[in-house]
Design an enzyme around this catalytic site. Structure first.
Site, PDB file in Angstrom:
ATOM      1  N   CYS A 236       0.818  -1.220   0.000  1.00 14.95           N
ATOM      2  CA  CYS A 236       0.000   0.000   0.000  1.00 14.95           C
ATOM      3  C   CYS A 236       0.845   1.259   0.000  1.00 14.95           C
ATOM      4  O   CYS A 236       0.322   2.367  -0.193  1.00 14.95           O
ATOM      5  CB  CYS A 236      -0.959  -0.014   1.181  1.00 14.95           C
ATOM      6  SG  CYS A 236      -2.122  -1.376   1.079  1.00 14.95           S
TER       7      CYS A 236
ATOM      8  N   HIS B 203      -3.323   7.247   2.903  1.00 14.08           N
ATOM      9  CA  HIS B 203      -3.769   5.936   2.420  1.00 14.08           C
ATOM     10  C   HIS B 203      -5.092   5.562   3.103  1.00 14.08           C
ATOM     11  O   HIS B 203      -5.190   5.606   4.336  1.00 14.08           O
ATOM     12  CB  HIS B 203      -2.677   4.898   2.735  1.00 14.08           C
ATOM     13  CG  HIS B 203      -3.104   3.502   2.474  1.00 14.08           C
ATOM     14  ND1 HIS B 203      -3.627   3.112   1.265  1.00 14.08           N
ATOM     15  CD2 HIS B 203      -3.112   2.395   3.265  1.00 14.08           C
ATOM     16  CE1 HIS B 203      -3.922   1.821   1.323  1.00 14.08           C
ATOM     17  NE2 HIS B 203      -3.629   1.371   2.527  1.00 14.08           N
TER      18      HIS B 203
ATOM     19  N   ASN C  50     -10.231   0.368   0.709  1.00 20.87           N
ATOM     20  CA  ASN C  50      -8.763   0.342   0.607  1.00 20.87           C
ATOM     21  C   ASN C  50      -8.394  -0.211  -0.769  1.00 20.87           C
ATOM     22  O   ASN C  50      -8.648  -1.375  -1.055  1.00 20.87           O
ATOM     23  CB  ASN C  50      -8.200  -0.554   1.721  1.00 20.87           C
ATOM     24  CG  ASN C  50      -6.682  -0.622   1.719  1.00 20.87           C
ATOM     25  OD1 ASN C  50      -6.035  -0.214   0.759  1.00 20.87           O
ATOM     26  ND2 ASN C  50      -6.119  -1.152   2.789  1.00 20.87           N
TER      27      ASN C  50
HETATM   28  O1  UT7 Z   1      -3.633  -1.348   3.712  1.00 17.87           O
HETATM   29  C1  UT7 Z   1      -2.719  -1.981   4.561  1.00 17.87           C
HETATM   30  C2  UT7 Z   1      -2.880  -1.495   5.931  1.00 17.87           C
HETATM   31  N1  UT7 Z   1      -4.083  -2.035   6.498  1.00 17.87           N
HETATM   32  C3  UT7 Z   1      -4.531  -1.548   7.595  1.00 17.87           C
HETATM   33  O2  UT7 Z   1      -3.934  -0.623   8.096  1.00 17.87           O
HETATM   34  C4  UT7 Z   1      -5.719  -2.184   8.258  1.00 17.87           C
HETATM   35  C5  UT7 Z   1      -5.543  -2.111   9.741  1.00 17.87           C
HETATM   36  N2  UT7 Z   1      -6.550  -2.730  10.531  1.00 17.87           N
HETATM   37  C6  UT7 Z   1      -7.870  -2.398  10.552  1.00 17.87           C
HETATM   38  O3  UT7 Z   1      -8.327  -1.589   9.782  1.00 17.87           O
HETATM   39  C7  UT7 Z   1      -8.735  -3.014  11.600  1.00 17.87           C
HETATM   40  O4  UT7 Z   1      -7.920  -3.698  12.523  1.00 17.87           O
HETATM   41  C8  UT7 Z   1      -9.812  -3.977  11.053  1.00 17.87           C
HETATM   42  C9  UT7 Z   1     -10.902  -3.177  10.324  1.00 17.87           C
HETATM   43  C10 UT7 Z   1      -9.181  -4.980  10.133  1.00 17.87           C
HETATM   44  C11 UT7 Z   1     -10.482  -4.682  12.224  1.00 17.87           C
HETATM   45  O5  UT7 Z   1     -11.012  -3.743  13.136  1.00 17.87           O
HETATM   46  P1  UT7 Z   1     -10.706  -3.897  14.703  1.00 17.87           P
HETATM   47  O6  UT7 Z   1     -11.463  -2.843  15.376  1.00 17.87           O
HETATM   48  O7  UT7 Z   1      -9.214  -3.898  14.852  1.00 17.87           O
HETATM   49  O8  UT7 Z   1     -11.339  -5.295  15.027  1.00 17.87           O
HETATM   50  P2  UT7 Z   1     -10.632  -6.590  15.614  1.00 17.87           P
HETATM   51  O9  UT7 Z   1      -9.780  -7.228  14.581  1.00 17.87           O
HETATM   52  O10 UT7 Z   1     -10.026  -6.253  16.934  1.00 17.87           O
HETATM   53  O11 UT7 Z   1     -11.906  -7.494  15.842  1.00 17.87           O
HETATM   54  C12 UT7 Z   1     -12.940  -7.092  16.771  1.00 17.87           C
HETATM   55  C13 UT7 Z   1     -14.067  -8.097  16.617  1.00 17.87           C
HETATM   56  C14 UT7 Z   1     -13.594  -9.548  16.578  1.00 17.87           C
HETATM   57  O12 UT7 Z   1     -14.530 -10.327  17.303  1.00 17.87           O
HETATM   58  P3  UT7 Z   1     -14.199 -10.772  18.820  1.00 17.87           P
HETATM   59  O13 UT7 Z   1     -12.955 -11.608  18.708  1.00 17.87           O
HETATM   60  O14 UT7 Z   1     -14.002  -9.522  19.584  1.00 17.87           O
HETATM   61  O15 UT7 Z   1     -15.428 -11.548  19.186  1.00 17.87           O
HETATM   62  C15 UT7 Z   1     -13.687  -9.905  15.108  1.00 17.87           C
HETATM   63  O16 UT7 Z   1     -13.942 -11.284  14.902  1.00 17.87           O
HETATM   64  O17 UT7 Z   1     -14.753  -7.861  15.380  1.00 17.87           O
HETATM   65  C16 UT7 Z   1     -14.896  -9.099  14.684  1.00 17.87           C
HETATM   66  N3  UT7 Z   1     -14.947  -8.838  13.266  1.00 17.87           N
HETATM   67  C17 UT7 Z   1     -16.098  -8.569  12.622  1.00 17.87           C
HETATM   68  N4  UT7 Z   1     -17.359  -8.507  13.057  1.00 17.87           N
HETATM   69  C18 UT7 Z   1     -18.302  -8.214  12.159  1.00 17.87           C
HETATM   70  C19 UT7 Z   1     -13.920  -8.782  12.371  1.00 17.87           C
HETATM   71  N5  UT7 Z   1     -14.395  -8.484  11.158  1.00 17.87           N
HETATM   72  C20 UT7 Z   1     -15.748  -8.365  11.284  1.00 17.87           C
HETATM   73  C21 UT7 Z   1     -16.772  -8.060  10.377  1.00 17.87           C
HETATM   74  N6  UT7 Z   1     -18.037  -7.996  10.852  1.00 17.87           N
HETATM   75  N7  UT7 Z   1     -16.551  -7.821   9.064  1.00 17.87           N
END
Ligand code: UT7
Length: 335
Positions: free
Chosen positions: A111, A256, A286
């Site tokens: 990215c 980005h 993204n």
């Molecule tokens: O381009 C390259 C660079 N990329 C980035 O910089 C992306 C960086 N990361 C992010 O944008 C975020 O970390 C995500 C959007 C990928 C995830 O958001 P988050 O707030 O960090 O969520 P998390 O991974 O901590 O997950 C929280 C919860 C989890 O459930 P539990 O374990 O708390 O029960 C996930 O399973 O959200 C759950 N989850 C979802 N729930 C509903 C993950 N994806 C989804 C979804 N819908 N699509």
């Protein structure tokens, strides 16, 4: 020494859309989760059989038209989703743009690819190796994402954006300031496609490739988020300082578009209020190496980015790789 100056810009989004509702219909997710955790609402995606080059050719053509014709003497494609492992994709794009045997190459920095590409283009122009560089950021990232992984499939869309950079002077509008880049391979595992490269191919005939799950993109979202905010903020400060600016001089932050919450955290860290932030994350998601040029071109087209605005660019991605740079937006028509 000559500077790289923006003479034209173009963007291409494939017409096929995937909305949050489309994803909710087949995955355990919700419009509310996607909007509040990512800021995304819709993504553009390639048709089955489509590829990165199809997007790149269209964006490249538009950037060349925006520059008023005149071609290019170098074509650089920043991408992580080349059409094939071999050959590189840039020569095909160059051919399809009618640029004949113009030298061209692919550049891979995930990215952050477009920022690395800007640095490469600036260097090519400064040394006289090229005088008009067509720099394209293009990715069909949705082709790499596991359609059943709700944590990543909601994030990505496909797009291409391009700039035509000509040799000019450092004090001209459109000239690219010195980029501040970085990388940290000690966190290579945070963002990865495990199989498909030499590491898995050397293990024997299609052993790992036999597991299709290993050919999909994997990301540790939470840790990536943390590194992204830190690295984009740090490199932004360094790039602004290298330009002789202060953060108050920045009229527009062009970051980005990984996640609206990351953008908010970086902007907050830098003290850049919402009315100085460019964003298209809700409309395109993204789009990897296409993210920055797509945001520049779309913002210039809709008037949120104007001639004379001092712009801070920043990006972060797999590698880890990151960077920031400055420019003043020129008076150009967007293709
Ligand atoms: O381009 C390259 C660079 N990329 C980035 O910089 C992306 C960086 N990361 C992010 O944008 C975020 O970390 C995500 C959007 C990928 C995830 O958001 P988050 O707030 O960090 O969520 P998390 O991974 O901590 O997950 C929280 C919860 C989890 O459930 P539990 O374990 O708390 O029960 C996930 O399973 O959200 C759950 N989850 C979802 N729930 C509903 C993950 N994806 C989804 C979804 N819908 N699509």
């Amino acid at each position: 020494m000559k500077s790289a100056v923006i003479a034209g810009a173009g963007v291409y989004l494939p017409p096929k859309l995937v909305t949050n509702e489309d994803l909710c219909a087949r995955l355990d997710t919700s419009d509310e989760w996607i909007r509040t955790r990512t800021g995304m609402a819709v993504r553009h995606v390639v048709e089955p059989g489509g590829a990165t080059s199809d997007l790149a050719v269209e964006a490249g053509r538009r950037a060349l038209e925006s520059a008023g014709g005149g071609g290019a003497d170098m074509v650089v494609l920043a991408t992580t989703t080349p059409d094939h492992q071999v050959p590189p994709t840039a020569p095909d794009i160059t051919h399809r743009l009618g640029l004949g045997t113009t030298p061209s190459f692919d550049l891979s920095a995930a990215c952050a690819g477009f920022l690395y590409g800007l640095t490469a283009a600036s260097g090519l122009i400064a040394t006289g190796a090229a005088s008009r560089v067509l720099l394209i950021g293009a990715d069909a990232f949705t082709t790499m994402v596991d359609p059943d992984d709700r944590a990543t499939v909601v994030l990505f869309g496909d797009a291409a954006g391009a700039l035509l950079l000509r040799a000019g002077d450092a004090d001209e509008p459109g000239s690219i300031g010195r980029a501040v880049l970085g990388s940290d391979g000690s966190h290579a595992d945070l963002i990865k496609v495990p199989a498909g490269g030499s590491r898995s191919r050397s293990a024997g005939p299609v052993t790992e490739l036999a597991d299709p799950a290993q050919t999909y993109f994997k990301m540790n979202g939470r840790d990536t988020f943390r590194h992204a905010v830190r690295r984009m903020s740090e490199s932004s400060r360094a790039a602004v300082s290298a330009a002789g600016w202060t953060l108050d001089d920045v009229d527009r932050l062009c970051a980005h578009q990984a996640n609206a919450r990351i953008l908010a955290a970086v902007a907050d860290e830098l003290g850049i209020a919402e009315d100085r932030q460019l964003s298209n994350v809700a409309e395109v998601g993204n789009t990897a190496a296409a993210s920055l040029p797509t945001l520049l071109a779309m913002s210039a087209a809709n008037g949120t980015l104007k001639a004379g605005h001092r712009v801070l660019l920043t990006a972060f991605g797999g590698g880890l790789s990151w960077g920031s740079a400055t420019l003043t937006w020129p008076d150009i028509e967007i293709g």
